[in-house]
Design a protein around this motif. Sequence first.
Motif, mmCIF file in Angstrom:
data_model
loop_
_atom_site.group_PDB
_atom_site.id
_atom_site.type_symbol
_atom_site.label_atom_id
_atom_site.label_comp_id
_atom_site.label_asym_id
_atom_site.label_seq_id
_atom_site.Cartn_x
_atom_site.Cartn_y
_atom_site.Cartn_z
ATOM 1 N N GLY A 222 0.826 -1.206 0.000
ATOM 2 C CA GLY A 222 0.000 0.000 0.000
ATOM 3 C C GLY A 222 0.858 1.252 0.000
ATOM 4 O O GLY A 222 0.627 2.192 -0.770
ATOM 5 N N TYR A 223 1.871 1.281 0.864
ATOM 6 C CA TYR A 223 2.762 2.435 0.935
ATOM 7 C C TYR A 223 3.551 2.593 -0.356
ATOM 8 O O TYR A 223 3.704 3.703 -0.884
ATOM 9 C CB TYR A 223 3.737 2.286 2.111
ATOM 10 N N ALA A 224 4.065 1.473 -0.878
ATOM 11 C CA ALA A 224 4.851 1.526 -2.114
ATOM 12 C C ALA A 224 3.994 1.984 -3.286
ATOM 13 O O ALA A 224 4.462 2.713 -4.164
ATOM 14 C CB ALA A 224 5.451 0.146 -2.400
ATOM 15 N N GLY A 225 2.740 1.566 -3.301
ATOM 16 C CA GLY A 225 1.845 1.983 -4.371
ATOM 17 C C GLY A 225 1.582 3.475 -4.355
ATOM 18 O O GLY A 225 1.617 4.140 -5.401
ATOM 19 N N PHE A 226 1.331 4.018 -3.184
ATOM 20 C CA PHE A 226 1.083 5.460 -3.078
ATOM 21 C C PHE A 226 2.332 6.234 -3.501
ATOM 22 O O PHE A 226 2.241 7.257 -4.185
ATOM 23 C CB PHE A 226 0.697 5.828 -1.653
ATOM 24 N N LEU A 227 3.492 5.741 -3.095
ATOM 25 C CA LEU A 227 4.742 6.384 -3.466
ATOM 26 C C LEU A 227 4.922 6.367 -4.985
ATOM 27 O O LEU A 227 5.308 7.374 -5.594
ATOM 28 C CB LEU A 227 5.908 5.670 -2.781
ATOM 29 N N THR A 228 4.606 5.235 -5.618
ATOM 30 C CA THR A 228 4.696 5.135 -7.074
ATOM 31 C C THR A 228 3.737 6.107 -7.751
ATOM 32 O O THR A 228 4.083 6.740 -8.760
ATOM 33 C CB THR A 228 4.380 3.696 -7.527
ATOM 34 N N LEU A 269 -11.882 3.684 -1.674
ATOM 35 C CA LEU A 269 -13.043 2.868 -1.319
ATOM 36 C C LEU A 269 -13.651 2.191 -2.540
ATOM 37 O O LEU A 269 -13.972 0.997 -2.510
ATOM 38 C CB LEU A 269 -14.097 3.748 -0.627
ATOM 39 N N LEU A 270 -13.821 2.953 -3.637
ATOM 40 C CA LEU A 270 -14.419 2.389 -4.845
ATOM 41 C C LEU A 270 -13.541 1.299 -5.453
ATOM 42 O O LEU A 270 -14.031 0.240 -5.859
ATOM 43 C CB LEU A 270 -14.659 3.503 -5.870
ATOM 44 N N LEU A 271 -12.232 1.563 -5.515
ATOM 45 C CA LEU A 271 -11.327 0.569 -6.075
ATOM 46 C C LEU A 271 -11.279 -0.683 -5.207
ATOM 47 O O LEU A 271 -11.122 -1.797 -5.723
ATOM 48 C CB LEU A 271 -9.926 1.164 -6.226
ATOM 49 N N ARG A 293 -4.197 -0.129 -6.741
ATOM 50 C CA ARG A 293 -5.208 0.722 -6.099
ATOM 51 C C ARG A 293 -4.568 1.959 -5.473
ATOM 52 O O ARG A 293 -5.023 3.093 -5.685
ATOM 53 C CB ARG A 293 -5.937 -0.101 -5.043
ATOM 54 N N TYR A 294 -3.500 1.764 -4.724
ATOM 55 C CA TYR A 294 -2.842 2.896 -4.069
ATOM 56 C C TYR A 294 -2.052 3.744 -5.058
ATOM 57 O O TYR A 294 -1.907 4.949 -4.869
ATOM 58 C CB TYR A 294 -1.938 2.399 -2.935
ATOM 59 N N THR A 295 -1.556 3.128 -6.125
ATOM 60 C CA THR A 295 -0.872 3.902 -7.157
ATOM 61 C C THR A 295 -1.846 4.876 -7.817
ATOM 62 O O THR A 295 -1.534 6.054 -8.024
ATOM 63 C CB THR A 295 -0.266 2.971 -8.224
ATOM 64 N N ILE A 296 -3.034 4.374 -8.141
ATOM 65 C CA ILE A 296 -4.067 5.231 -8.742
ATOM 66 C C ILE A 296 -4.451 6.357 -7.787
ATOM 67 O O ILE A 296 -4.593 7.517 -8.192
ATOM 68 C CB ILE A 296 -5.311 4.393 -9.119
ATOM 69 N N ILE A 300 -4.174 10.400 -8.396
ATOM 70 C CA ILE A 300 -5.336 11.266 -8.202
ATOM 71 C C ILE A 300 -5.005 12.411 -7.251
ATOM 72 O O ILE A 300 -5.353 13.569 -7.507
ATOM 73 C CB ILE A 300 -6.531 10.449 -7.678
ATOM 74 N N SER A 301 -4.307 12.091 -6.162
ATOM 75 C CA SER A 301 -4.002 13.121 -5.166
ATOM 76 C C SER A 301 -3.058 14.182 -5.699
ATOM 77 O O SER A 301 -3.201 15.362 -5.405
ATOM 78 C CB SER A 301 -3.386 12.474 -3.919
ATOM 79 N N ILE A 302 -2.093 13.777 -6.507
ATOM 80 C CA ILE A 302 -1.021 14.681 -6.914
ATOM 81 C C ILE A 302 -1.300 15.374 -8.241
ATOM 82 O O ILE A 302 -0.779 16.466 -8.507
ATOM 83 C CB ILE A 302 0.314 13.904 -6.989
ATOM 84 N N PHE A 303 -2.136 14.765 -9.101
ATOM 85 C CA PHE A 303 -2.369 15.324 -10.438
ATOM 86 C C PHE A 303 -3.843 15.544 -10.782
ATOM 87 O O PHE A 303 -4.240 16.641 -11.162
ATOM 88 C CB PHE A 303 -1.734 14.429 -11.498
#
Length: 333
Positions: A222-228, A269-271, A293-296, A300-303
């Motif tokens: 999860g953390y790695a996905g958000f970072l990616t 939540l949706l994903l 899921r976390y990558t998406i 979304i958060s950054i762009f």
Amino acid sequence: MAQLIFNMAVMRFLADHRNFLLTKFFLLASFVGEVEGYILVVTLIYVMFDKTLAVRLALLVLLTMCLNHVLKIIIKNPRPFIHEGTYLQKWAVSTENAKALATEYSTPSGHAMSGSAFYSYLYASVENPFVRIIAVLAILATGLSRPYLGVHYPGDILIGWVIGLLVALVAIKRVDKISDRWNKLSYKYQAAVAVASSLILWLATIAINGWRIDGQPGAFLGYAGFLTGIVIGRPIELSTVNFDPRSSKPLAKMLRFALSVAMVLVSLLLLDKVFRPIADDFSVLGYMLQYIRYTIAGVISIFVAPLLFTKMRLAETNTVGPAEAASRLHLAL
């Protein structure tokens, strides 16, 4: 690492002497140290004050969380009351949260370690006295909440604080050099490095964890996905949107914040609902979907969120020439 008798004596005392108000306070403090809590703080800084600082804080806390989970797997110290089988009664957390935490190890505390790294860096980066007081209180409250709630030993907190502070000190001293080197890489190479590093470290954590793919490796993805997602989305935002976080009136800034947080949380939540029927949570495919899921959500958060609220005229953009916009495509830090 063996359980310390002194630690267990403290844990039993805390479990037997909780009160309603303190429990509510420490549950809130613990939430601040969760992924959702950092999303709120980073998003606030990103859409209202300083995009670069927000991105650096996000990367720092995500990397610290990844390091924390690797250390937990190596040390393999069970959480308090696990051996006794009384954790559901002794932990002051929800049953769902308790079941998830019971699959993870205890040392060092992720809340203490990530909070120490995140808020120490924030303290060093912002000279505002009020922000610095909040940073110190956040470090103390998030760390102390864990033994009070019964899910960590006091020793876990001390170790987490020390490691987190060391991580922050390295970041403070080396961040500009790291940024310069990273920004020399092409955008495609940056994205490839993020994905490949996530996969390699995930496989490494599985190996360390006795080739089990439950517990720690799942949280790591999860953390790695958000970072990616941040690595992928940040250069695109700079080259195509490049909004000014200090633009517009306070009401517009608050609307930007609310919109950004809502988009990230709703997307997660949706994903989750879309991916859950596809694969079991504790399968290889399930973990890959969690990473996606976390990558998406990171993108979304950054762009995507900034793109939307600039289209809604909630923020102004920094106008740059085509050459400068192209050169920004590979910038992440």
